[in-house]
Design an enzyme around this catalytic site. Structure first.
Site, PDB file in Angstrom:
ATOM      1  N   MET A 408      29.033  67.172 120.806  1.00 14.80           N
ATOM      2  CA  MET A 408      30.037  66.943 119.939  1.00 14.80           C
ATOM      3  C   MET A 408      31.157  65.948 121.085  1.00 14.80           C
ATOM      4  O   MET A 408      30.672  65.564 122.081  1.00 14.80           O
ATOM      5  CB  MET A 408      31.062  68.058 119.584  1.00 14.80           C
ATOM      6  N   CYS A 409      31.335  65.328 121.200  1.00 11.06           N
ATOM      7  CA  CYS A 409      32.563  64.361 121.093  1.00 11.06           C
ATOM      8  C   CYS A 409      34.227  65.079 121.446  1.00 11.06           C
ATOM      9  O   CYS A 409      34.572  65.326 120.348  1.00 11.06           O
ATOM     10  CB  CYS A 409      32.155  62.964 121.043  1.00 11.06           C
TER      11      CYS A 409
END
Length: 452
Positions: A408-409
């Protein structure tokens, strides 16, 4: 206050601004113009101007200068620091030197710190200071980093940066501040800040400029330094030599067999399609860097320099945009693009890989890897998530557990790049979060963790 016609030419992706000054007689001054000259060409042609002068404040660490190309193609006179040691024709300036622009004057101010040879340029209308092109010295709400010349000089340059900012602060309060580096630049400025300012506004609101002494300033500046793309360290020397364009950058079409041959010889396959399209199907070993304003920064961070690059793009993506963004940071000419895109690859019977997108509510018990910058992670992350910045991931991929992982970011673009890098190193059972930490918090009804 004097009124001069200054136009900012903003590169949102790199977080930088070049400037065009209309000299009022059919000529223009360009300051810190990138090798991606499209906006400069458009602005001068729209106004019917000739780029008579190109001033560079420093040997840039984050983009290639277009000054030498303008000198070669347009007869532009290049103005730059004598301490920069440039190997092409230019007017070498030292502290206090002035250049008559025809009604306006440009005065060089030695302002070392961001780099050792840095100059600011004070624009004078008669004897009235109109504004100062501060490059990487005084920024809006900040000052540029000092760790790009050499590690052992970082503190020395931070102390010089303190003195340079104090010198600029002696200018009248109404003098405009026109910095090169701005929000989005890793060089760097706070996010969301304005692109330009005044000396008075910076004296009132810039925390670094308000530091009580050199020790406090140095501690604050050095404490703010985060990571930066590796390509930053190569461009100063390239700019010292100067860069000429061999025609406008572009992508030549390559058939599937040619692409396979290039890949076998060590070329990288770079897929610029949006996250969802890459996740649905991509060539095994391809690296995802979606084409967006930040494309160049991540290209220079994730792809080793000197590697041949083959592009896979979507039908609606502009090949010139890909080529120009690569060229402005020294990646070019590119080997070309896969003719027919992914469809040609699959039509030839070659396999593809899928990296699924998952929603925040569907994480289940899978391991979460957050690849945002350290400051982003510390400000709020999914509880229990592990953290490796995207820029450091390739070097650390071997350390990471080989278990089902959701990457994830903030939105998904960096996470898909990370998943592609992990796939290249042999990791499997990867997925990418469609969204970011706030989406998880909303879905779960739970707060994010903070700190590192």
């Amino acid at each position: 206050m004097s009124s001069v016609d200054v136009v900012a030419l903003v590169d949102e992706g790199l977080g930088n601004s070049a400037y065009l000054v209309d000299l009022g007689d059919g000529r223009a001054l360009l300051v810190d113009v990138s090798l991606d000259l499209r906006s400069a060409w458009a602005a001068t042609r729209r106004r019917g101007l000739r780029p008579a002068f190109a001033a560079d404040t420093h040997l840039h660490a984050d983009f290639l200068s277009g000054a030498r190309h303008l000198a070669d193609s347009e007869g532009t006179r290049v103005l730059a620091s004598a301490a920069g040691g440039r190997e092409f024709g230019h007017t070498a300036l030292r502290d206090g030197d002035e250049v008559d622009l025809g009604g306006l004057r440009l005065r060089a101010l030695a302002t070392p710190g961001h780099t050792h040879e840095h100059l600011a340029f004070l624009l004078l209308d008669g004897d009235t200071p109109a504004g100062v092109f501060t490059g990487g010295s005084l920024l809006v709400g900040a000052a540029a980093r000092t760790d790009l010349v050499a590690p052992e000089r970082t503190e020395e340059l931070a102390r010089l940066q303190y003195r340079s900012l104090r010198r600029l602060a002696t200018l009248p309060d109404d003098v405009a501040v026109w910095p090169t580096h701005g929000a989005g630049s890793f060089c760097s400025a706070p996010p969301g800040t304005r692109r330009t300012s005044t000396i008075g506004a910076e004296k009132a609101g810039n925390a670094l400029l308000r530091a009580p002494d050199e020790e406090a300033f140095t501690e604050a500046l050095l404490g703010s330094l985060g990571s930066f793309p590796a390509y930053f360290l190569t461009l100063a020397e390239t700019n010292r030599r100067g860069v000429l364009l061999d025609g406008e950058p572009g992508l030549r079409a390559l058939d599937v067999d040619t692409v396979r041959g290039l890949l076998a010889d060590g070329a990288w396959l770079l897929d610029t399609r949006p996250v969802a399209e890459f996740g649905a199907a991509h060539v095994p070993g391809a690296l995802s860097i979606p084409l967006r304003p930040a494309f160049a920064s991540w290209l220079g961070w994730l792809v080793p320099p000197g590697r041949p690059l083959v592009i896979v793009r979507g039908p609606g993506q502009d090949p010139a945009e890909v080529a120009w963004q690569a060229a402005k940071i020294g990646y070019g000419p590119l080997a070309g693009e896969l003719a027919g895109g992914l469809g040609a690859w699959t039509a030839a019977g070659h396999p593809v890989v899928r990296t699924p997108l998952v929603r925040a509510e569907d994480l289940g018990g899978r391991r979460v890897l957050d690849v945002r910058q350290e400051a982003e992670f510390a400000a709020g992350h999914v509880p229990g998530a592990s953290h490796v910045e995207l820029g450091a991931l390739a070097a650390r991929a071997g350390e990471l557990p080989r278990e089902p992982t959701v990457v994830m970011c903030g939105h998904g673009e960096r996470a898909m790049s990370a998943a592609a890098l992990l796939e290249r190193s042999g990791h499997r059972d990867l997925a990418v979060l469609d969204g970011g930490p706030r989406d998880w918090a909303r879905a779960e009804g739970r707060p994010l963790a903070d700190g590192t």
